[in-house]
Write an enzyme that holds these catalytic residues in place. Structure first.
Site, PDB file in Angstrom:
ATOM      1  N   GLY A  90       0.844  -1.249  -0.182  1.00 12.94           N
ATOM      2  CA  GLY A  90      -0.116   0.085   0.044  1.00 12.94           C
ATOM      3  C   GLY A  90       0.960   1.100  -0.041  1.00 12.94           C
ATOM      4  O   GLY A  90       0.305   2.456   0.276  1.00 12.94           O
ATOM      5  N   LYS A  91       2.138   1.146  -0.298  1.00 14.65           N
ATOM      6  CA  LYS A  91       3.170   2.257  -0.085  1.00 14.65           C
ATOM      7  C   LYS A  91       3.825   2.500  -1.616  1.00 14.65           C
ATOM      8  O   LYS A  91       4.664   3.245  -1.496  1.00 14.65           O
ATOM      9  CB  LYS A  91       4.123   2.071   0.902  1.00 14.65           C
ATOM     10  CG  LYS A  91       3.507   1.986   2.367  1.00 14.65           C
ATOM     11  CD  LYS A  91       4.565   1.831   3.221  1.00 14.65           C
ATOM     12  CE  LYS A  91       4.093   1.551   4.846  1.00 14.65           C
ATOM     13  NZ  LYS A  91       4.874   1.675   5.662  1.00 14.65           N
ATOM     14  N   GLY A  94       4.916  -1.925  -5.009  1.00 10.28           N
ATOM     15  CA  GLY A  94       4.694  -3.026  -6.003  1.00 10.28           C
ATOM     16  C   GLY A  94       4.625  -2.397  -7.344  1.00 10.28           C
ATOM     17  O   GLY A  94       5.469  -3.366  -8.031  1.00 10.28           O
ATOM     18  N   ASN A 122      -8.062 -12.741  -7.856  1.00 11.93           N
ATOM     19  CA  ASN A 122      -6.913 -12.401  -7.280  1.00 11.93           C
ATOM     20  C   ASN A 122      -7.011 -11.063  -7.883  1.00 11.93           C
ATOM     21  O   ASN A 122      -5.935 -10.235  -8.656  1.00 11.93           O
ATOM     22  CB  ASN A 122      -5.695 -12.863  -7.513  1.00 11.93           C
ATOM     23  CG  ASN A 122      -4.470 -12.181  -6.569  1.00 11.93           C
ATOM     24  OD1 ASN A 122      -4.667 -11.196  -6.122  1.00 11.93           O
ATOM     25  ND2 ASN A 122      -3.320 -12.725  -6.550  1.00 11.93           N
ATOM     26  N   ALA A 125      -3.693  -8.161  -7.555  1.00 10.53           N
ATOM     27  CA  ALA A 125      -2.731  -8.388  -8.319  1.00 10.53           C
ATOM     28  C   ALA A 125      -3.194  -8.128  -9.732  1.00 10.53           C
ATOM     29  O   ALA A 125      -2.428  -7.567 -10.562  1.00 10.53           O
ATOM     30  CB  ALA A 125      -2.379  -9.946  -8.324  1.00 10.53           C
ATOM     31  N   LEU A 128      -3.144  -4.374 -10.685  1.00 11.19           N
ATOM     32  CA  LEU A 128      -1.315  -4.118 -10.609  1.00 11.19           C
ATOM     33  C   LEU A 128      -0.926  -4.273 -11.911  1.00 11.19           C
ATOM     34  O   LEU A 128      -0.089  -3.650 -12.671  1.00 11.19           O
ATOM     35  CB  LEU A 128      -0.708  -4.621  -9.471  1.00 11.19           C
ATOM     36  CG  LEU A 128       0.606  -4.289  -9.414  1.00 11.19           C
ATOM     37  CD1 LEU A 128       0.874  -2.815  -9.181  1.00 11.19           C
ATOM     38  CD2 LEU A 128       1.468  -5.131  -8.365  1.00 11.19           C
ATOM     39  N   TYR A 129      -1.004  -5.749 -12.335  1.00 10.87           N
ATOM     40  CA  TYR A 129      -0.436  -6.264 -13.520  1.00 10.87           C
ATOM     41  C   TYR A 129      -0.872  -5.407 -14.686  1.00 10.87           C
ATOM     42  O   TYR A 129      -0.279  -5.336 -15.553  1.00 10.87           O
ATOM     43  CB  TYR A 129      -0.401  -7.800 -13.730  1.00 10.87           C
ATOM     44  CG  TYR A 129       0.363  -8.246 -12.688  1.00 10.87           C
ATOM     45  CD1 TYR A 129       1.612  -8.087 -12.165  1.00 10.87           C
ATOM     46  CD2 TYR A 129      -0.431  -9.643 -11.989  1.00 10.87           C
ATOM     47  CE1 TYR A 129       2.088  -8.660 -11.359  1.00 10.87           C
ATOM     48  CE2 TYR A 129       0.358 -10.211 -10.900  1.00 10.87           C
ATOM     49  CZ  TYR A 129       1.694  -9.824 -10.747  1.00 10.87           C
ATOM     50  OH  TYR A 129       2.349 -10.593  -9.823  1.00 10.87           O
ATOM     51  N   GLN A 130      -2.149  -5.366 -14.751  1.00 10.95           N
ATOM     52  CA  GLN A 130      -2.771  -4.430 -15.879  1.00 10.95           C
ATOM     53  C   GLN A 130      -2.111  -3.012 -16.066  1.00 10.95           C
ATOM     54  O   GLN A 130      -2.196  -2.591 -17.012  1.00 10.95           O
ATOM     55  CB  GLN A 130      -4.279  -4.498 -15.916  1.00 10.95           C
ATOM     56  CG  GLN A 130      -5.057  -5.816 -16.244  1.00 10.95           C
ATOM     57  CD  GLN A 130      -6.439  -5.845 -15.948  1.00 10.95           C
ATOM     58  OE1 GLN A 130      -7.099  -5.359 -15.238  1.00 10.95           O
ATOM     59  NE2 GLN A 130      -6.986  -6.682 -16.781  1.00 10.95           N
TER      60      GLN A 130
END
Length: 157
Positions: A90-91, A94, A122, A125, A128-130
């Site tokens: 959350g910072k 990632g 998930n 994740a 984030l990956y997108q």
């Protein structure tokens, strides 16, 4: 967070092995990724895997494992494991680590695509990956996980 970070990727050896083993994820994430101990065992058994520690200066923040997989006359570079310790989630780590790690992998293998797989539920994740540029390619892996791929963008294209 706007502070200047000194992000680095380091091989795992006798100097940082125990610190890497101490990394923890949130309980609700445990069904999505193997333990670090399991990952290191797998990397020891299959030399294709490259386990690494993810650092901000000298502080261990996370773990990743990647490698070149040969299957059915195909060679694919996989980002097989990626996690940020629960106290650093959350910072913004990632996305920042993924950017650095993917460039590192592209350069190490001289490849133009990196693959990963994840469970359909998930959501965190997946988002984030997108954001990083991974797209679903319509495949499922041997465990039924959705396969995603990121292509290296070349200035020549």
């Amino acid at each position: 967070m706007n502070e200047k970070r000194k992000i680095s990727i380091r091989k795992i050896d006798e100097n940082n092995n125990q610190d890497v083993l101490n990394l923890k994820i949130k309980p609700e994430q445990q069904d999505y990724i193997e333990s670090v101990a399991d990952c290191l065992k797998e990397a020891h058994e299959l030399s294709l895997w490259r386990p690494v520690g993810l650092y901000d200066q000298n502080q261990l923040i996370g773990f990743a494992m990647y490698g070149l997989w040969h299957e059915k006359n195909q060679k694919r570079v996989w980002l097989d494991r990626f996690l940020i310790d629960k106290q650093y989630q959350g910072k913004g780590y990632g996305k920042q680590f993924l950017d650095v790690l993917l460039n590192h992998i592209f350069d190490e293998y001289g490849c133009h695509e990196i693959y990963l797989s994840l469970y359909d539920d998930n959501d965190h994740a997946l988002k984030l990956y997108q954001q990083i540029g991974f797209v679903m390619n319509g495949e499922k892996d041997i465990h039924g996980e959705t396969v995603m791929v990121k292509k290296r963008i070349s200035l020549k294209d």
